[in-house]
Design a protein around this motif. Sequence first.
Motif, mmCIF file in Angstrom:
data_model
loop_
_atom_site.group_PDB
_atom_site.id
_atom_site.type_symbol
_atom_site.label_atom_id
_atom_site.label_comp_id
_atom_site.label_asym_id
_atom_site.label_seq_id
_atom_site.Cartn_x
_atom_site.Cartn_y
_atom_site.Cartn_z
ATOM 1 N N VAL A 1 0.843 -1.204 0.000
ATOM 2 C CA VAL A 1 0.000 0.000 0.000
ATOM 3 C C VAL A 1 0.871 1.244 0.000
ATOM 4 O O VAL A 1 0.653 2.179 -0.787
ATOM 5 N N GLN A 2 1.872 1.284 0.860
ATOM 6 C CA GLN A 2 2.759 2.451 0.953
ATOM 7 C C GLN A 2 3.500 2.684 -0.362
ATOM 8 O O GLN A 2 3.613 3.822 -0.827
ATOM 9 N N LYS A 3 4.006 1.618 -0.990
ATOM 10 C CA LYS A 3 4.753 1.784 -2.235
ATOM 11 C C LYS A 3 3.844 2.259 -3.361
ATOM 12 O O LYS A 3 4.240 3.117 -4.163
ATOM 13 N N VAL A 4 2.635 1.732 -3.446
ATOM 14 C CA VAL A 4 1.697 2.195 -4.476
ATOM 15 C C VAL A 4 1.413 3.680 -4.266
ATOM 16 O O VAL A 4 1.426 4.463 -5.217
ATOM 17 N N ARG A 5 1.188 4.075 -3.013
ATOM 18 C CA ARG A 5 0.964 5.504 -2.727
ATOM 19 C C ARG A 5 2.135 6.354 -3.207
ATOM 20 O O ARG A 5 1.948 7.410 -3.807
ATOM 21 N N GLU A 6 3.364 5.912 -2.917
ATOM 22 C CA GLU A 6 4.557 6.656 -3.329
ATOM 23 C C GLU A 6 4.634 6.776 -4.848
ATOM 24 O O GLU A 6 4.924 7.856 -5.377
ATOM 25 N N LEU A 7 4.386 5.678 -5.556
ATOM 26 C CA LEU A 7 4.481 5.694 -7.021
ATOM 27 C C LEU A 7 3.404 6.568 -7.645
ATOM 28 O O LEU A 7 3.665 7.304 -8.603
ATOM 29 N N VAL A 8 2.192 6.511 -7.105
ATOM 30 C CA VAL A 8 1.102 7.351 -7.605
ATOM 31 C C VAL A 8 1.433 8.817 -7.365
ATOM 32 O O VAL A 8 1.235 9.670 -8.239
ATOM 33 N N SER A 9 1.989 9.126 -6.206
ATOM 34 C CA SER A 9 2.381 10.498 -5.882
ATOM 35 C C SER A 9 3.474 11.003 -6.828
ATOM 36 O O SER A 9 3.413 12.141 -7.306
ATOM 37 N N GLU A 10 4.460 10.144 -7.103
ATOM 38 C CA GLU A 10 5.540 10.520 -8.029
ATOM 39 C C GLU A 10 5.005 10.844 -9.423
ATOM 40 O O GLU A 10 5.504 11.738 -10.098
ATOM 41 N N GLU A 11 3.994 10.107 -9.848
ATOM 42 C CA GLU A 11 3.400 10.330 -11.176
ATOM 43 C C GLU A 11 2.424 11.500 -11.187
ATOM 44 O O GLU A 11 1.966 11.917 -12.244
ATOM 45 N N GLU A 12 2.075 11.988 -9.995
ATOM 46 C CA GLU A 12 1.135 13.101 -9.844
ATOM 47 C C GLU A 12 -0.179 12.830 -10.561
ATOM 48 O O GLU A 12 -0.740 13.679 -11.241
ATOM 49 N N ASN A 13 -0.681 11.581 -10.386
ATOM 50 C CA ASN A 13 -1.937 11.184 -11.016
ATOM 51 C C ASN A 13 -2.710 10.305 -10.032
ATOM 52 O O ASN A 13 -2.479 9.101 -9.931
#
Length: 117
Positions: free
Chosen positions: A19-31
């Motif tokens: 969950v934490q990693k998905v949140r980080e990746l989504v945040s990095e993509e700004e989407n």
Amino acid sequence: MSVAETFNPGTINLSARAVQKVRELVSEEENDELKLRVFITGGGCSGFQYGFTFDELAADDDTAIEKDGVTVLVDPMSFQYLVGSEVDYTEGLEGSRFIITNPNATTTCGCGSSFSI
């Protein structure tokens, strides 16, 4: 395991690290529309192979699993092989990656990215 992390064998579970990693990746993509898609393809050294990608849209027949604001999408063909599994995220000597602990797999390869039923 806390009540919020209770294992449900009728679905696909997500670890807190995933969950934490998905949140980080989504945040990095700004989407904020991105969802983790988990799927099965033929191939790999054991017969089937796990795949991961991000998708903005869910298909009508996808199963959507939500945990702590993160959504995982699974197509119907893949879901039957993944039901009862847990998606986790690990970082180590082999690199960083999402991994699946699948109770349906009778054998797995050494790297853990392919399996057979």
